[in-house]
Design a protein around this motif. Structure first.
Motif, short mmCIF file in Angstrom:
data_model
loop_
_atom_site.label_atom_id
_atom_site.label_comp_id
_atom_site.label_asym_id
_atom_site.label_seq_id
_atom_site.Cartn_x
_atom_site.Cartn_y
_atom_site.Cartn_z
N ASP A 195 36.99 27.06 40.45
CA ASP A 195 38.44 27.25 40.48
C ASP A 195 38.93 28.58 39.92
N CYS A 196 38.10 29.61 39.93
CA CYS A 196 38.61 30.95 39.61
C CYS A 196 39.37 31.49 40.82
N MET A 197 40.25 32.46 40.56
CA MET A 197 41.17 32.95 41.58
C MET A 197 41.17 34.47 41.64
N ALA A 198 41.69 35.00 42.74
CA ALA A 198 41.91 36.45 42.87
C ALA A 198 43.20 36.70 43.64
N PHE A 199 43.93 37.72 43.20
CA PHE A 199 45.05 38.26 43.95
C PHE A 199 44.65 39.66 44.39
N VAL A 200 44.81 39.94 45.67
CA VAL A 200 44.41 41.22 46.22
C VAL A 200 45.64 41.88 46.85
N ASP A 201 46.03 43.02 46.32
CA ASP A 201 47.15 43.79 46.84
C ASP A 201 46.58 45.03 47.52
N THR A 202 46.62 45.03 48.84
CA THR A 202 46.10 46.17 49.58
C THR A 202 47.12 46.55 50.64
N GLY A 203 47.54 47.80 50.63
CA GLY A 203 48.55 48.26 51.56
C GLY A 203 49.89 47.59 51.37
N GLY A 204 50.19 47.13 50.15
CA GLY A 204 51.47 46.49 49.87
C GLY A 204 51.53 45.03 50.22
N ARG A 239 36.72 37.99 53.31
CA ARG A 239 36.60 39.43 53.58
C ARG A 239 37.98 39.98 53.92
N ILE A 240 38.35 41.04 53.23
CA ILE A 240 39.67 41.63 53.38
C ILE A 240 39.51 43.11 53.69
N GLY A 241 40.14 43.56 54.77
CA GLY A 241 40.10 44.97 55.10
C GLY A 241 40.95 45.77 54.14
N LEU A 242 40.41 46.87 53.64
CA LEU A 242 41.13 47.71 52.68
C LEU A 242 42.01 48.70 53.43
N ARG A 243 43.28 48.76 53.01
CA ARG A 243 44.24 49.66 53.64
C ARG A 243 44.89 50.51 52.54
N GLY A 244 44.33 51.67 52.31
CA GLY A 244 44.86 52.53 51.27
C GLY A 244 44.49 52.03 49.88
N ASP A 245 45.27 52.46 48.88
CA ASP A 245 44.99 52.06 47.50
C ASP A 245 45.16 50.55 47.36
N SER A 246 44.25 49.92 46.61
CA SER A 246 44.27 48.47 46.46
C SER A 246 44.08 48.09 45.00
N SER A 247 44.68 46.98 44.62
CA SER A 247 44.50 46.40 43.28
C SER A 247 43.99 44.98 43.44
N ILE A 248 43.05 44.60 42.59
CA ILE A 248 42.47 43.26 42.64
C ILE A 248 42.52 42.66 41.24
#
Length: 291
Positions: free
Chosen positions: A140-149, A213-222
């Motif tokens: 039950d660990c989680m991730a938030f991925v902000d890529t390309g807004g 799997r997430i495509g990276l679009r510019g600067d990303s924060s995880i």
């Protein structure tokens, strides 16, 4: 590009004394990062107890079997997979190595122990591969991925909600021990068909890891986090994914978020209403960036 990952911030705030059962780590050159949430000991026997150093009167060992497992798993993740090694194959080798260490380091024989006595953990592990982010989860660990807004949630949100509902129903009768009995029953069924799959001593669990799997679009924060840190979202509802990411990226953001979390865990009388088996839980989060 295999790496291209940079550390931004991290917090590991145990709910009590000692180191707690959560761990995090990262390897900027390999492009990997992880958070591990050791499952609270609920068994009838310690497998990795503290030992006294002869003549020194000092404890040498781990405060819990969960801490032993979290230490060993996080340490093993510092050895990254081969360049083209599939994620599930890598996790299988990791779990196999941990199982071998457990049999070597335990103070009692492990084979034949009921599963509720075995150490286990939830975990989330990620790596960058060229222009793709790959994330593997067990537990039950989680991730938030902000890529390309765009902010994407990785992990079993509904499973966490269901767990809080279940604990709440169990404890509304005022019997916390019934909650731990239920937890032992669940632990006895871990890594079996029809039950939940987590990091423990069973290499076959790796084939049940959720891969995203997430495509990276510019600067990303995880933002990787244990379910204890995720409490700010569920069950407290203080933030949504985008709001938590924004707050985490502020200066000293993770420290302030963890302090806010602890403020919300002051009253044990709220446990049944919130569905908390534990009033306060270890909270761990790791923020990394890719550019």
């Amino acid at each position: 590009m295999a790496g291209g990952l940079s550390f931004v911030d991290a917090i590991n705030w145990p709910s009590g004394q000692g180191t707690g059962d959560d761990r995090y780590g990262f390897d900027e050159s390999a492009g990997t990062a992880w958070v591990v949430d050791g499952a609270t000991d609920i068994g009838t026997m310690r497998l990795f107890p503290d030992a006294l150093v002869a003549g020194a009167g000092q404890a040498l060992g781990w405060e819990s079997d969960a801490a032993w497992y979290a230490d060993r798993l996080s340490e093993r993740f510092t050895r990254p997979p081969g360049r083209d090694e599939p994620a599930r194959a890598y996790l299988e080798s990791v779990i196999r190595d941990i199982a071998a260490m457990a049999r070597s380091e335990a103070s009692v024989p492990i084979d034949g122990q009921p599963r509720h006595n075995l150490p286990s953990a939830g975990g989330i592990w990620m790596r960058r591969q060229q222009d793709t982010l790959e994330i593997a989860t067990l537990g039950d660990c989680m991730a938030f991925v902000d890529t390309g807004g765009q902010c994407e949630i990785v992990g079993d949100v509904e499973g966490i909600r269901e767990e809080y509902r279940r604990w709440g129903e169990t404890m509304r009768g005022g019997d916390r021990e019934a909650g731990f009995a239920q937890a032992r029953d669940m632990r006895n069924r871990m890594n079996t068909d029809g039950a939940h799959w987590v990091f423990s001593l069973h290499p076959e669990a790796a084939q049940h890891a959720e891969l995203t799997r997430i495509g990276l679009r510019g600067d990303s924060s995880i933002l990787l986090m244990s379910d204890g840190f995720f409490r700010l979202v569920e069950p407290y509802g203080a933030y949504d994914a985008a709001g938590l990411m924004t707050a985490a990226r502020d200066e000293d953001g993770l420290s302030r978020l963890a302090a806010e979390l602890r403020q919300r865990e002051q009253n044990p009388e709220d446990d049944a209403a919130m569905g908390r088996l534990k009033t306060s839980d270890d909270a761990c989060a790791l923020l990394v960036a890719i550019s």
